[in-house]
Write an enzyme that holds these catalytic residues in place. Structure first.
Site, mmCIF file in Angstrom:
data_model
loop_
_atom_site.group_PDB
_atom_site.id
_atom_site.type_symbol
_atom_site.label_atom_id
_atom_site.label_comp_id
_atom_site.label_asym_id
_atom_site.label_seq_id
_atom_site.Cartn_x
_atom_site.Cartn_y
_atom_site.Cartn_z
ATOM 1 C CE1 TYR A 93 -3.895 -2.109 0.111
ATOM 2 C CE2 TYR A 93 -2.902 -3.143 2.035
ATOM 3 C CZ TYR A 93 -3.865 -3.130 1.043
ATOM 4 O OH TYR A 93 -4.786 -4.135 0.970
ATOM 5 N N PRO A 106 -11.721 -0.362 -2.121
ATOM 6 C CG PRO A 106 -11.533 -2.343 -0.943
ATOM 7 C CD PRO A 106 -11.055 -0.927 -0.937
ATOM 8 C CG HIS A 350 -7.684 -2.522 1.129
ATOM 9 N ND1 HIS A 350 -7.423 -3.335 2.211
ATOM 10 C CD2 HIS A 350 -8.301 -3.324 0.222
ATOM 11 C CE1 HIS A 350 -7.855 -4.561 1.960
ATOM 12 N NE2 HIS A 350 -8.385 -4.573 0.760
ATOM 13 C CB SER A 580 -10.420 -11.235 -1.853
ATOM 14 O OG SER A 580 -11.219 -10.129 -2.187
#
Length: 648
Positions: A93, A106, A350, A580
């Site tokens: 990240y 997301p 995230h 995922s």
């Protein structure tokens, strides 16, 4: 029992669970290197496999560089709570330099509400905020119940650290690496002041919701503050959309932020946003026709009510400069979204937490907000001062940057090929009846779908929780195994073909053989999953070895070991299929964008009798198409059911 005593006991209990969590192991070097070779086998030809074997052999040889770096990691494990956490967080990240909307953040769609008045909107949003304050109070007193593993050595306590890093957190851009702000916990018995940021019609407002000396606002009082904003914002001229900057490339946003911080007013605004409990986005509806570009081989949006794909776009990015993207602060961990037409959901940053922790929080907030009918009584909050509208001091250079950031964000949004696909043929009830883990089953379905489209497999990422360990987040389950390749090749073989006027019949693999290959693929995928959740995954380990090589090299110019510079390493980490499982308890769902220009994002949410897929790609790619991928998924899932239901 006094509150301070409850706090003391709760902290003691939490600390006890943290202390009993084991440290993340450093897997054996030889085993990781063997698994690394195996995971690349389906992606390489024989010559490339032989070349890789020699590279791996040299790296892992006794007295070679690999064993020395392994010792470095073992020493790091002794000295830190989690030897991999910082490496992983930076690599996954904080070092990322591209825009984070679509690429990282997301979006979650909640079941739409039915609002008939502006009061309904304010009342529902106020209940969400009120529930968030309840939850933050639990966090302040360290009162979350510690979760425990339910399978694979069940009963083990799970790390709860990320649950405490969601509310009051924010990502902060840096020129080369981002950082994170996480609200500090209160001292013993202290009540913290809390505020939220509300964005409506691109206007940002600061709403104090709890004072350190006077307690917190009631639901009615929060509602009255939101009503003021919903009445005030439409009467004002459109402000410069500063929020666009948070959707820009990270290094450019860092430079822009540094210049904004030179002004005291801007500095205070940014500080208020960073330290806010959450951001509440009061949106306008996206039109039904938004992003109605015809999917390849598919159909456009149906007339009438907004479909799920349209709703997902709103939660992922807001719809661009013409719609709600200026109603966002993409750096903020939690952005709750409530639209005037009843569309509701979340966009979340995230880096602080995984989807499971965030989903659990958001579902808790929505359950509270939906627990009572919306009151039509106008709240009385007249004794409160109105919310503070944040005003900015902007130079021409700032305005130019905002314009450029908006253009980048618009182009990213226009390029997103996103589809919510609900498979209704069956769901996890049928899968479980086949004595297969739904996650394993659906990972193999994704492999089969990809193979049907491209005649090969690709490096596949699936997040695997490693919360059994102190500060554990995720490792990578690699689903493109040699066993999966053998099975999908058998399943996808053509039965016959015409070459000119001559019919060619292929040697067919029998159903018995397909079932045998299926069993081997299931076993391999299951073993890979178990290895990961028990701390024996290869991706964090390889990343650690790479970083150890950098930290122990004599000079910055010293090249990395060949294992990390060879093209096979890039191939292994080019995840054209990023997946995922994001299970939800209700009819909500979460999706995200692809991580490669020619790749797919594929989240899946198995229900009892259906499966919700959120599929993403980029229109600019010449090789990807979510509509074709959805069709391949449907064919694959039907073929798998037919195979498993065949008469014995």
């Amino acid at each position: 029992m006094g509150r301070a005593e409850i706090w003391s006991r709760s902290v003691e209990q939490t600390a006890c669970y943290v202390n009993e969590l084991p440290k993340l192991p450093v897997p054996p070097l030889e085993r990781t290197l063997q698994k690394y070779e195996k995971t690349l086998r389906p992606l390489l030809n024989e010559h490339e496999q032989e070349r890789l074997h020699k590279i791996v052999e040299r790296f892992g040889a006794p007295g070679g560089l690999g064993p020395k770096l392994q010792l470095y990691l073992l020493d790091r494990r002794e000295k830190t709570d989690n030897w991999a956490y910082e490496y992983w967080l930076n690599d996954m990240y904080l070092n990322y330099r591209e825009p984070i909307p679509v690429n990282c953040n997301p979006g979650m769609v909640m079941p739409p509400r039915r609002f008939t008045t502006i009061l309904d909107v304010a009342r529902f949003a106020a209940r969400l905020v009120d529930a968030a304050l309840d939850h933050k109070e639990v966090l302040n007193w360290k009162g979350l119940e510690v979760e425990r593993a339910t399978s694979r050595e069940p009963g083990q306590p799970l790390c709860m650290a990320q649950y405490y890093r969601i509310l009051g957190a924010c990502r902060i851009p840096g020129r080369t690496r981002d950082s994170q702000y996480v609200a500090p916990p209160p001292r013993n018995g202290e009540q913290l002041a809390e505020h939220i940021i509300v964005i409506c019609r691109s206007q940002l407002y600061c709403v104090p919701v709890q004072a350190g000396d006077r307690g917190r606002l009631t639901e009615d009082e929060i509602c009255s503050q939101l009503l003021y904003i919903l009445d005030d914002a439409p009467c004002l001229p459109n402000p410069p959309p500063v929020g666009f900057l948070t959707g820009w490339k990270r290094s450019l946003w860092a430079e822009a932020r540094a210049d904004l911080m030179k002004d005291e007013i801007n500095q205070r605004n940014l500080d208020l946003i960073v330290k806010s409990l959450l951001v509440l986005c009061l949106d306008e509806a996206l039109p039904n026709t938004f992003n109605c570009r015809l999917p390849r081989g598919g159909k456009g949006h149906a007339a009438g009510a907004r479909d799920e794909t349209n709703l997902a776009h709103q939660m992922l990015h807001g719809g661009g400069s013409a719609h709600n993207s200026a109603n966002r602060w993409f750096d903020k961990t939690i952005q709750l979204i409530v639209s005037g037409d009843g569309a509701c959901g979340l966009c979340y940053e995230h880096s602080n937490a995984e989807g499971g922790a965030v989903i659990q929080l958001v579902e808790k907030l929505w359950k509270h907000a939906e627990s009572l009918p919306l009151s039509s009584e106008v709240p009385n909050g007249g004794h409160l001062p109105p919310p503070e509208r944040l005003e900015w001091t902007l130079e021409p250079a700032d305005l130019k940057r905002i314009e450029e950031a908006g253009a980048v964000l618009d182009n990213l949004i226009k390029d997103l090929d996103f589809q919510v696909y609900r498979f209704t043929g069956y769901g996890k009830d049928f899968i479980k009846s086949c004595k297969v883990s739904p996650d394993v089953y659906l990972q193999l379905a994704l492999q089969l779908a990809y193979y049907r489209l491209y005649g090969k497999l690709t490096a596949t990422y699936e997040s695997a929780s490693i919360r059994r360990f102190r500060l554990g987040r995720v490792d990578c389950i690699r689903s493109a195994t040699p066993e999966a390749l053998a099975w999908v090749a058998a399943m996808a073989q053509p039965k016959e073909d015409d070459i000119g006027n001559k019919k060619v019949t292929f040697h067919l693999v029998s159903d018995e053989k397909k079932l045998l290959l299926w069993g081997e693929a299931v076993a391999a995928q299951t073993a890979e999953m178990v290895d990961n959740i028990l701390g024996q995954g290869i991706d964090n380990h390889l990343l650690g070895l790479r970083q150890a090589a950098r930290e122990t090299s004599p000079t910055a110019a010293t090249p990395l070991p060949e294992i990390f510079t060879d093209p096979t390493y890039r191939l292994a980490n080019k995840f054209l299929l990023s997946t995922s499982q994001v299970a939800t308890s209700g009819n909500s769902f979460m999706g995200y964008g692809p991580v490669e220009p020619d790749g797919y994002g594929a989240s899946y949410n198995p229900k009892g009798d259906s499966i919700v897929f959120c599929l993403s790609a980029f229109w600019s790619s010449e090789v990807t198409s979510t509509s074709r991928f959805a069709q391949a998924l449907e064919e694959s899932l039907n073929a798998m059911q037919a195979l498993l239901l065949r008469p014995s």
